[in-house]
Design a protein around this motif. Structure first.
Motif, PDB file in Angstrom:
ATOM      1  N   ALA A  93       2.118   6.459   7.437  1.00 60.48           N
ATOM      2  CA  ALA A  93       1.343   5.413   6.169  1.00 60.48           C
ATOM      3  C   ALA A  93       1.116   4.165   7.350  1.00 60.48           C
ATOM      4  CB  ALA A  93       3.084   4.320   5.566  1.00 60.48           C
ATOM      5  N   LYS A 102      -1.341   9.097   4.397  1.00 59.63           N
ATOM      6  CA  LYS A 102      -1.220   8.011   3.623  1.00 59.63           C
ATOM      7  C   LYS A 102      -1.506   6.887   3.785  1.00 59.63           C
ATOM      8  CE  LYS A 102       0.406  10.702   0.147  1.00 59.63           C
ATOM      9  NZ  LYS A 102      -0.780  11.182  -0.611  1.00 59.63           N
ATOM     10  N   GLN A 103      -2.979   6.434   3.500  1.00 55.70           N
ATOM     11  CA  GLN A 103      -3.437   5.122   2.563  1.00 55.70           C
ATOM     12  C   GLN A 103      -3.893   5.032   1.495  1.00 55.70           C
ATOM     13  OE1 GLN A 103      -6.527   3.657   6.365  1.00 55.70           O
ATOM     14  NE2 GLN A 103      -7.413   5.704   5.137  1.00 55.70           N
ATOM     15  N   LYS A 104      -3.815   3.932   0.715  1.00 55.50           N
ATOM     16  CA  LYS A 104      -4.497   3.545  -0.135  1.00 55.50           C
ATOM     17  C   LYS A 104      -5.301   2.265   0.119  1.00 55.50           C
ATOM     18  CE  LYS A 104      -5.088   4.445  -4.965  1.00 55.50           C
ATOM     19  NZ  LYS A 104      -5.684   5.360  -5.462  1.00 55.50           N
ATOM     20  N   ALA A 136       0.290  -0.421   4.591  1.00 55.98           N
ATOM     21  CA  ALA A 136       1.154   0.658   4.545  1.00 55.98           C
ATOM     22  C   ALA A 136       2.576   0.009   4.461  1.00 55.98           C
ATOM     23  CB  ALA A 136       1.314   0.543   5.718  1.00 55.98           C
ATOM     24  N   ASP A 189       3.436  -0.955   1.168  1.00 56.74           N
ATOM     25  CA  ASP A 189       4.091  -0.645  -0.433  1.00 56.74           C
ATOM     26  C   ASP A 189       3.621   1.107  -0.537  1.00 56.74           C
ATOM     27  OD1 ASP A 189       3.229  -2.951  -1.285  1.00 56.74           O
ATOM     28  OD2 ASP A 189       0.835  -3.075  -0.242  1.00 56.74           O
ATOM     29  N   ILE A 190       3.072   1.499   0.819  1.00 52.32           N
ATOM     30  CA  ILE A 190       2.957   3.018   0.248  1.00 52.32           C
ATOM     31  C   ILE A 190       4.054   3.457   0.733  1.00 52.32           C
ATOM     32  CG2 ILE A 190       2.397   5.115   1.378  1.00 52.32           C
ATOM     33  CD1 ILE A 190      -0.183   4.154  -0.315  1.00 52.32           C
ATOM     34  N   THR A 203       6.702   3.264  -1.999  1.00 51.79           N
ATOM     35  CA  THR A 203       6.475   3.732  -3.322  1.00 51.79           C
ATOM     36  C   THR A 203       7.354   5.454  -2.637  1.00 51.79           C
ATOM     37  OG1 THR A 203       4.607   2.696  -3.575  1.00 51.79           O
ATOM     38  CG2 THR A 203       5.212   5.025  -4.690  1.00 51.79           C
ATOM     39  N   VAL A 204       6.998   5.492  -1.474  1.00 50.50           N
ATOM     40  CA  VAL A 204       7.400   6.659  -0.892  1.00 50.50           C
ATOM     41  C   VAL A 204       8.958   6.538  -1.479  1.00 50.50           C
ATOM     42  CG1 VAL A 204       7.322   9.226   0.666  1.00 50.50           C
ATOM     43  CG2 VAL A 204       5.097   8.176  -0.241  1.00 50.50           C
ATOM     44  N   VAL A 222       2.499   1.994  -5.790  1.00 48.76           N
ATOM     45  CA  VAL A 222       1.202   2.568  -5.491  1.00 48.76           C
ATOM     46  C   VAL A 222       0.588   3.607  -6.028  1.00 48.76           C
ATOM     47  CG1 VAL A 222      -0.444   3.189  -3.704  1.00 48.76           C
ATOM     48  CG2 VAL A 222       1.694   1.285  -3.454  1.00 48.76           C
ATOM     49  N   ILE A 230      -0.332   6.725  -5.831  1.00 51.49           N
ATOM     50  CA  ILE A 230      -0.780   8.101  -5.378  1.00 51.49           C
ATOM     51  C   ILE A 230       0.454   9.156  -5.580  1.00 51.49           C
ATOM     52  CG2 ILE A 230      -1.028   6.768  -3.431  1.00 51.49           C
ATOM     53  CD1 ILE A 230       1.485   6.206  -2.160  1.00 51.49           C
ATOM     54  N   ILE A 247       2.613  12.102  -4.728  1.00 44.39           N
ATOM     55  CA  ILE A 247       3.620  12.637  -3.919  1.00 44.39           C
ATOM     56  C   ILE A 247       4.290  13.929  -3.919  1.00 44.39           C
ATOM     57  CG2 ILE A 247       5.967  11.922  -3.064  1.00 44.39           C
ATOM     58  CD1 ILE A 247       5.615   8.958  -4.064  1.00 44.39           C
TER      59      ILE A 247
END
Length: 294
Positions: free
Chosen positions: A57, A103-105, A110, A112-113, A116-117, A249, A251, A253
């Motif tokens: 992340a 992954k980044q958003k 990071a 928050d990524i 979330t995951v 987030v 994204i 998955i």
């Protein structure tokens, strides 16, 4: 303890590698010490924990939603060394080239990524988060653990719920409120000025949450503590809001994209050869031949 899904806090590990290891350079003079340390850590994780799934992340460039909530967020952090920034970019390129999931958003960190995951995949798989950031202790539960690197990058500590309590004096579900009370100097959010870790943990041990603390101010014996809580109430709730990891987030998955057997070992070999990472090349050959990870 084996974990099937490992999530690496990419920037945290890169920062640690940059400051802990010698300033290496590639044959063409490019700084590579943090890159070397990052992949050395990744190989150690693969060897020690044998994950089936793996994700790095990363922080997205630019401000995130916390800067919108508080203009002073992270304002006191020194500007990143250009040599580190260049290596962060290089690591991202290597991850993509070697098909190591990352992954980044935009607008998120990071953390928050990771949150979330971890929240989604931990329903089916145990998760190990690799980070030097104790803020992520709020994510720890019976399905999610942390691995905190120590001694540079040479060893580490597994953090489960009991260790969070031992380290901070509060449980994982109280970490956000704890940060709200005591603040965080590295991220520059204030908390209640004058409320330190011991007092914060003691208050949460007694009342459970910051809401309950403020609902029961008349039950706090110390006038000085009461005054600090009253004077800095807005800062406490703002700080807790900033400390809370966003586990929603937006994204996609797809578990398949995180499989470790997707990694392109030949691409890693080409990159490491170009950068002069002879010991990492040897490690890669050993893992490829003896451990059959891929």
């Amino acid at each position: 303890m084996n974990k099937k899904f490992i999530i690496v806090d990419g920037h945290a590990v890169l920062h640690r590698a940059f400051h802990a290891l010698p300033a290496l350079t590639s044959p063409d003079g490019q700084p590579t010490g943090a890159v070397y340390g990052f992949f050395k850590m990744i190989f150690r994780l693969w060897e020690n924990f044998s994950p089936e799934y793996f994700l790095v992340a990363l922080d997205a460039p630019g401000p995130n939603f916390r800067h919108e909530k508080f203009v002073g967020y992270q304002a006191k952090r020194p500007k990143a060394d250009r040599k580190l920034v260049d290596q962060i970019i290089l690591v991202g390129e290597i991850l993509n080239r070697a098909k190591i999931a990352s992954k980044q958003k935009e607008g998120f960190e990071a953390d928050d990524i990771i949150g979330t995951v971890a929240k989604k995949v931990s329903k089916n798989l145990p998760v190990l988060i690799v980070t030097g950031d104790k803020d992520l202790m709020q994510l720890v539960n019976d399905r999610v653990s942390l691995f905190l690197p120590k001694n540079g990058l040479s060893s580490g500590q597994i953090v489960e719920p009991s260790q969070v309590k031992k380290d901070l004096g509060v449980g994982p579900d109280q970490v956000v409120d704890y940060k709200g009370l005591v603040g965080d100097s590295s991220d520059n959010y204030p908390g209640a000025l004058g409320i330190g870790p011991k007092t914060g943990a003691k208050l949460l041990s007694r009342f459970g949450t910051i809401k309950a603390i403020y609902d029961n101010l008349d039950k706090i014996d110390s006038p000085a503590v009461r005054k600090k809580l009253v004077d800095y109430k807005d800062d406490v709730f703002l700080s807790a809001d900033l400390a809370k990891i966003d586990c929603r987030v937006p994204i996609k998955i797809n578990l398949g994209e995180y499989r470790l057997d997707r990694v392109d070992i030949e691409q890693l070999k080409l990159v490491f050869s170009f950068l002069g990472f002879r010991s990492l090349l040897a490690d890669l050959e050993k893992k490829d031949q003896q451990m059959n990870l891929f």
